[in-house]
Motif scaffolding. Structure first.
Motif, short mmCIF file in Angstrom:
data_model
loop_
_atom_site.label_atom_id
_atom_site.label_comp_id
_atom_site.label_asym_id
_atom_site.label_seq_id
_atom_site.Cartn_x
_atom_site.Cartn_y
_atom_site.Cartn_z
N GLY A 69 6.92 -8.44 -8.97
CA GLY A 69 6.38 -7.07 -8.49
C GLY A 69 5.15 -7.24 -8.16
N MET A 70 4.42 -7.91 -9.13
CA MET A 70 2.99 -8.09 -8.89
C MET A 70 2.54 -8.82 -7.43
SD MET A 70 1.49 -6.76 -11.44
CE MET A 70 -0.34 -7.35 -11.46
N CYS A 71 3.25 -9.51 -7.16
CA CYS A 71 3.14 -10.22 -5.92
C CYS A 71 3.07 -9.29 -4.50
CB CYS A 71 4.10 -11.18 -5.47
SG CYS A 71 3.79 -12.76 -6.58
N PHE A 72 4.17 -8.28 -4.84
CA PHE A 72 4.32 -7.20 -3.98
C PHE A 72 3.08 -6.39 -3.77
CE2 PHE A 72 8.86 -8.38 -4.11
CZ PHE A 72 8.82 -9.29 -3.05
N LEU A 73 2.95 -6.10 -5.02
CA LEU A 73 1.70 -5.01 -5.21
C LEU A 73 0.40 -5.64 -4.47
CD1 LEU A 73 2.01 -3.72 -8.77
CD2 LEU A 73 2.51 -2.48 -6.75
N MET A 74 0.03 -6.87 -4.66
CA MET A 74 -1.02 -7.72 -4.10
C MET A 74 -1.00 -7.69 -2.78
SD MET A 74 -1.50 -10.91 -6.80
CE MET A 74 -3.03 -11.27 -6.24
N GLU A 75 0.24 -7.71 -2.14
CA GLU A 75 0.48 -7.68 -0.87
C GLU A 75 -0.12 -6.11 0.04
OE1 GLU A 75 2.46 -6.39 3.21
OE2 GLU A 75 2.92 -5.42 0.80
N GLY A 76 -0.17 -5.10 -0.84
CA GLY A 76 -0.64 -3.92 -0.38
C GLY A 76 0.53 -2.89 -0.49
N SER A 77 1.87 -3.05 -0.82
CA SER A 77 2.93 -2.44 -0.83
C SER A 77 2.80 -1.64 -2.16
CB SER A 77 4.42 -2.91 -0.78
OG SER A 77 4.31 -3.55 0.40
N THR A 78 3.24 -0.31 -2.21
CA THR A 78 3.23 0.73 -3.31
C THR A 78 4.68 1.26 -3.26
OG1 THR A 78 2.67 2.70 -2.03
CG2 THR A 78 0.84 1.22 -2.70
N LEU A 79 4.81 2.10 -4.25
CA LEU A 79 6.10 2.60 -4.51
C LEU A 79 6.43 3.54 -3.58
CD1 LEU A 79 6.49 3.26 -8.32
CD2 LEU A 79 7.33 1.58 -7.14
N ARG A 80 5.32 4.21 -2.71
CA ARG A 80 5.47 5.24 -1.72
C ARG A 80 5.51 4.61 -0.41
NH1 ARG A 80 0.57 6.01 -3.43
NH2 ARG A 80 -1.10 6.04 -2.06
N GLU A 81 4.93 3.43 -0.10
CA GLU A 81 4.60 2.96 1.31
C GLU A 81 4.65 1.50 1.26
OE1 GLU A 81 1.50 5.09 2.93
OE2 GLU A 81 0.12 4.11 1.40
N GLY A 82 4.63 0.78 2.42
CA GLY A 82 4.53 -0.42 2.69
C GLY A 82 5.85 -1.27 2.73
N LYS A 83 5.69 -2.50 3.29
CA LYS A 83 6.93 -3.27 3.90
C LYS A 83 7.74 -3.66 2.63
CE LYS A 83 7.94 -7.84 6.00
NZ LYS A 83 7.36 -8.93 6.55
N TYR A 84 7.06 -3.59 1.38
CA TYR A 84 7.88 -4.09 0.12
C TYR A 84 8.11 -2.96 -0.72
CZ TYR A 84 7.68 -8.53 2.12
OH TYR A 84 7.59 -9.67 3.03
N SER A 85 7.77 -1.85 -0.48
CA SER A 85 8.04 -0.37 -1.10
C SER A 85 9.57 -0.51 -1.89
CB SER A 85 7.69 0.69 -0.41
OG SER A 85 7.94 1.86 -1.30
N PRO A 86 10.66 -0.92 -1.11
CA PRO A 86 11.96 -0.55 -1.62
C PRO A 86 12.18 -1.58 -2.78
CG PRO A 86 12.04 -0.41 0.63
CD PRO A 86 10.68 -0.90 0.37
N ASN A 87 11.70 -2.94 -2.64
CA ASN A 87 11.78 -3.92 -3.44
C ASN A 87 11.17 -3.39 -4.92
OD1 ASN A 87 11.36 -5.33 -0.70
ND2 ASN A 87 12.79 -6.83 -1.81
N LEU A 88 9.81 -2.76 -4.76
CA LEU A 88 9.12 -2.41 -5.94
C LEU A 88 9.89 -1.23 -6.54
CD1 LEU A 88 5.43 -2.26 -4.57
CD2 LEU A 88 6.27 -3.83 -6.43
N ARG A 89 10.34 -0.33 -5.86
CA ARG A 89 11.04 0.86 -6.28
C ARG A 89 12.12 0.23 -7.26
NH1 ARG A 89 9.99 3.56 -1.57
NH2 ARG A 89 12.17 2.97 -0.94
N ARG A 90 12.93 -0.53 -6.90
CA ARG A 90 14.05 -1.19 -7.40
C ARG A 90 13.59 -2.01 -8.74
NH1 ARG A 90 17.12 -4.93 -3.95
NH2 ARG A 90 19.13 -4.64 -5.48
N ALA A 91 12.46 -2.61 -8.73
CA ALA A 91 12.11 -3.24 -9.91
C ALA A 91 11.68 -2.36 -10.95
CB ALA A 91 10.98 -4.24 -9.28
#
Length: 364
Positions: A69-91
């Motif tokens: 999850g930290m890796c996707f946050l570092m990419e710039g995605s958030t729970l509300r937007e970004g390429k990996y937002s769905p991955n973060l929400r599920r995590a």
């Protein structure tokens, strides 16, 4: 994300290496391509049913999910937007379902974690605190605040008399503590405090004292104080690198102990070439420390030191990034660690993305 220019000013006001500046470095196309491939592979390995990640043999799901999850946050995605937002929400949903009434993050009855659940707790605290800082949904923000508050309380109750933490809580582990788990809790607590969660100063003060008490005359940190005092010859470079990273994240850039730890690391840890086997944990923290030093921080801490002998982020990147490029598999993962590809890939993606300066815990 966090309002970057207003975060954690109180912590960073003692920064002696230069003026406060949160600045992303330019990431070259080749480096970004490595990141993109690694993140794509990581996303593909998330459990379709549960939303978590695992190490080899289904081990350590709490820690692996937090690090991914930290890796996707570092990419710039958030729970509300970004390429990996769905991955973060599920995590995050996975964590919410498994948080214990006691405040422990993760399931102590999981057979792969029952004997070392405090690792998952610390990394989980780091991840969820980083998520909380940018959460705008009122209901989920309140849920996260409750979780984090309870998780911080659990840290305090699990802390040993000496100020450290062990693989399990002090009451279950016979008051045993050791450096790597202590570092993990301390960084998670720093992230929670940065995000606005109340963290009793006494907990952090005791943990910092523990690390100082673990420091030998050579400047390195030993594995544990549970069996005695800090004796030269028993130092662990990985733990010392982790201590530097935690000192920096708290705004301590120039104390005698921070300087001792930095010098010990410089003399004991090979950069990029000639790395030791299975040293992902060491690289994870050492990279954070060198990134915060930048290219002139070492010289400011140690005036008169020879240029060729100084630690610098540019020199680190030149060596480490070539090493990481050579080790990346065709599918985007890395497989050099014995814990498994998920762990090694998350460590390397963290190193590669430090230049983005996305998260407060990793910023200069």
């Amino acid at each position: 994300m966090f309002p970057i220019r207003s975060i954690t000013v109180g912590f960073l006001a003692v920064f002696c290496l230069g003026p406060i500046a949160v600045r992303a470095e330019e990431i070259k196309a080749e480096q970004q391509a490595m990141i993109d491939r690694g993140l794509k592979w990581l996303a593909s390995t998330q459990s379709k049913g549960e939303g978590n990640w695992e190490a080899n043999g289904g081990q350590y799901p709490t820690t692996m999910t937090a690090l991914a999850g930290m890796c996707f946050l570092m990419e710039g995605s958030t729970l509300r937007e970004g390429k990996y937002s769905p991955n973060l929400r599920r995590a995050v949903e996975w964590f919410m379902k498994r948080s214990q009434p006691s405040g422990l993050l993760g399931n102590p009855n999981n057979p792969t974690e029952s004997s070392r659940y405090m690792y998952g707790h610390g990394f989980g605290l780091l991840f969820l605190a980083s998520v909380y800082g940018e959460e705008e949904d009122e209901r989920r923000r309140k849920d996260l605040e409750r979780m984090l508050t309870k998780a911080v309380e659990y840290c305090g109750k699990a802390q040993t008399d000496r100020g450290g933490w062990g693989y399990v809580s002090a009451s279950e582990g016979g008051n045993f503590d050791e450096g790597s788990v202590t570092i993990t809790q301390l960084q998670g607590l720093r992230a929670a405090r940065n995000a606005g969660i109340v963290v009793p100063k006494s907990i952090i003060d005791k943990a910092v004292k523990y690390l100082k008490d673990c420091t030998t005359s050579r400047g390195g940190i030993i594995y544990s104080l549970a069996t005695g005092s800090a004796v030269s010859g028993q130092e662990r470079p990985a733990l010392t690198a982790a201590a530097v990273s935690c000192a920096f994240s708290s705004g301590d850039y120039s104390s005698d102990y921070a300087k001792k730890w930095i010098k010990y690391c410089k003399e004991s840890i090979p950069v990029g070439k000639g790395r030791l086997s299975h040293d992902e944990y060491q690289s994870y923290y050492f990279a954070q420390a060198v990134y915060i030093l930048g290219d002139d921080g070492y010289e400011r801490l140690f005036p008169g030191s020879k240029k060729d002998d100084q630690l610098s982020w540019t020199k680190y990147k030149e060596a480490m990034f070539d090493y990481l490029k050579a080790g990346q598999s065709n599918d985007g993962s890395w497989s050099s660690g014995y814990i498994g590809n998920v762990f090694t890939t998350t460590v390397n993606l963290t190193i590669l993305q430090l230049d983005k300066a996305t998260l407060p815990i990793y910023q200069r």
